[in-house]
Design an enzyme around this catalytic site. Sequence first.
Site, mmCIF file in Angstrom:
data_model
loop_
_atom_site.group_PDB
_atom_site.id
_atom_site.type_symbol
_atom_site.label_atom_id
_atom_site.label_comp_id
_atom_site.label_asym_id
_atom_site.label_seq_id
_atom_site.Cartn_x
_atom_site.Cartn_y
_atom_site.Cartn_z
ATOM 1 N N LYS A 9 0.833 -1.201 0.000
ATOM 2 C CA LYS A 9 0.000 0.000 0.000
ATOM 3 C C LYS A 9 0.865 1.247 0.000
ATOM 4 C CE LYS A 9 -2.487 1.287 3.713
ATOM 5 N NZ LYS A 9 -3.642 1.499 4.622
ATOM 6 N N SER A 25 -4.188 2.703 -17.326
ATOM 7 C CA SER A 25 -3.225 2.358 -16.286
ATOM 8 C C SER A 25 -2.950 3.511 -15.329
ATOM 9 C CB SER A 25 -1.903 1.881 -16.871
ATOM 10 O OG SER A 25 -1.279 2.956 -17.522
ATOM 11 N N TYR A 58 -3.655 -1.253 -13.814
ATOM 12 C CA TYR A 58 -2.329 -1.863 -13.677
ATOM 13 C C TYR A 58 -1.269 -0.777 -13.693
ATOM 14 C CZ TYR A 58 -2.099 -1.103 -18.696
ATOM 15 O OH TYR A 58 -2.105 -0.518 -19.930
ATOM 16 N N ALA A 75 -9.514 6.164 -16.555
ATOM 17 C CA ALA A 75 -9.341 6.393 -15.114
ATOM 18 C C ALA A 75 -9.045 7.855 -14.804
ATOM 19 C CB ALA A 75 -8.217 5.503 -14.581
#
Length: 115
Positions: A9, A25, A58, A75
């Site tokens: 994280k 991505s 990704y 995104a």
Amino acid sequence: MMIEVLKSKLHCVKITEANLNYMGSITIDEDLMDAANLIAGEKVQIVNNNNGERIETYIIKGERGSGCICLNGAAARKCVVGDTVIIIAYALMDFEEANTFKPTVVFPENNKIVK
């Protein structure tokens, strides 16, 4: 039995760029990737603290030391430059391994690794 657990994280990094004209991505500074035990092509979840959006994509390796966190393609519509996000990677493990596994959690400052 296999279970999915937190592997890595990056906590509270800032979006530095949103590039709608890319095929998809998230681009992440290679220093941040190394610190969080992330690799190019790895699936990640991005949680936007500013608007509550959660997306999966990704990783693409970004320039080392740049502090780059850039959402690409569709995104890019889920954030704006300056938004704070959490980048999360999960791993499948058998129950026994997961019971003792320690995830890598990194708390960058200004998108840089604090030594």
